[in-house]
Structures are given as structure tokens and as C-alpha cells.
Design a protein around this motif. Structure first.
Motif, mmCIF file in Angstrom:
data_model
loop_
_atom_site.group_PDB
_atom_site.id
_atom_site.type_symbol
_atom_site.label_atom_id
_atom_site.label_comp_id
_atom_site.label_asym_id
_atom_site.label_seq_id
_atom_site.Cartn_x
_atom_site.Cartn_y
_atom_site.Cartn_z
ATOM 1 N N THR A 24 0.778 -1.265 0.033
ATOM 2 C CA THR A 24 -0.067 0.048 -0.084
ATOM 3 C C THR A 24 0.949 1.272 -0.029
ATOM 4 N N ILE A 25 0.162 2.349 -0.384
ATOM 5 C CA ILE A 25 1.114 3.455 -0.194
ATOM 6 C C ILE A 25 0.391 4.623 0.372
ATOM 7 N N PRO A 26 0.938 5.572 1.112
ATOM 8 C CA PRO A 26 0.506 6.530 1.995
ATOM 9 C C PRO A 26 -0.754 7.132 1.273
ATOM 10 N N GLU A 30 -1.099 8.828 -2.647
ATOM 11 C CA GLU A 30 -1.926 8.456 -3.717
ATOM 12 C C GLU A 30 -2.903 9.603 -4.153
ATOM 13 N N SER A 31 -3.154 10.427 -3.237
ATOM 14 C CA SER A 31 -4.130 11.587 -3.556
ATOM 15 C C SER A 31 -3.395 12.667 -4.333
ATOM 16 N N ALA A 35 -4.527 13.812 -8.129
ATOM 17 C CA ALA A 35 -4.817 14.950 -8.476
ATOM 18 C C ALA A 35 -3.950 15.724 -9.453
ATOM 19 N N ASN A 36 -2.516 14.810 -9.824
ATOM 20 C CA ASN A 36 -1.875 15.347 -10.842
ATOM 21 C C ASN A 36 -1.698 14.468 -12.099
ATOM 22 N N ASP A 69 6.594 17.847 -2.783
ATOM 23 C CA ASP A 69 5.495 17.359 -2.067
ATOM 24 C C ASP A 69 6.140 16.736 -1.074
ATOM 25 N N PRO A 70 5.701 16.746 0.150
ATOM 26 C CA PRO A 70 6.254 16.031 1.466
ATOM 27 C C PRO A 70 5.832 14.448 1.513
ATOM 28 N N ALA A 71 4.729 14.372 1.005
ATOM 29 C CA ALA A 71 4.259 12.928 0.898
ATOM 30 C C ALA A 71 5.109 12.101 -0.003
#
Length: 101
Positions: A24-26, A30-31, A35-36, A69-71
Motif C-alpha cells: 500500500t502507499i500512503p 495517492e491523492s 490530483a496530478n 511534495d512532502p508525501a
């Protein structure tokens, strides 16, 4: 829509850790990816070799958007410790030789 393939390679002995951590990814990552313009991102593993199949609106724009992006930065640090060399975000991907659609 761009479709591209990328290649990365694991460090020997990191296969199980990579599979487990990449199951899984955070959600924030994924958001940000969705979004991009990421429609899908699939990863296949053959031994130490990882093959990524990406469907994205604009890969260069995605990379630019995720650069700070921090994530994504946290995820890259987590995954890069398992790779034989860092993930080359500037790569245009593997050259397509043949396709049957």
C-alpha cells in the motif's frame, strides 16, 4: 494520456521488504498522484528487477508537481533505501519496441 514503462532494481535481499512496504502507499501520496493526472501505476517484479507501467496525463508535469511534495519526498526516502540506485525521476522511461492492442 501518456503510457510509459520504467525500470528500477532492488538491492539484493530487499525483495520481501519492498513487497511488504509497497503493498500500500500512503493516502496523501495517492491523492497527490491522482490530483496530478495519474490514472494507474502498476509495478511488476522479476527477481530484483521492478517494471513500472504508468498511465498519466503528463509525466513531466507530474514529476514537477511532486518535486516538493512532502508525501512524495518521504516515500522516495523510504523506497530508495531498498533500491540499487535512486529512482531516476528524469527518465523518460523504457523504449517501447512492440505493442499489441
Amino acid at each position: 494520456m501518456e503510457r510509459l514503462a520504467l525500470h528500477t532494481r532492488l538491492r539484493p535481499g530487499c525483495e520481501e521488504t519492498y513487497d511488504r512496504e509497497h503493498a500500500t502507499i500512503p493516502p496523501a501520496l495517492e491523492s497527490a498522484m491522482r490530483a496530478n493526472g495519474v490514472r494507474s501505476w502498476r509495478i511488476f517484479r522479476d527477481g530484483l528487477d521492478l517494471f513500472h507501467f504508468v498511465e498519466v496525463e503528463d509525466y513531466a508535469a507530474l514529476q514537477a508537481a511532486l518535486k516538493d511534495d512532502p508525501a512524495d519526498q518521504a516515500w522516495q526516502r523510504q523506497m530508495n533505501r531498498l533500491l540499487d540506485g535512486d529512482f531516476d525521476k528524469s527518465s523518460g522511461g523504457l523504449r517501447r519496441v512492440w505493442e499489441m492492442t
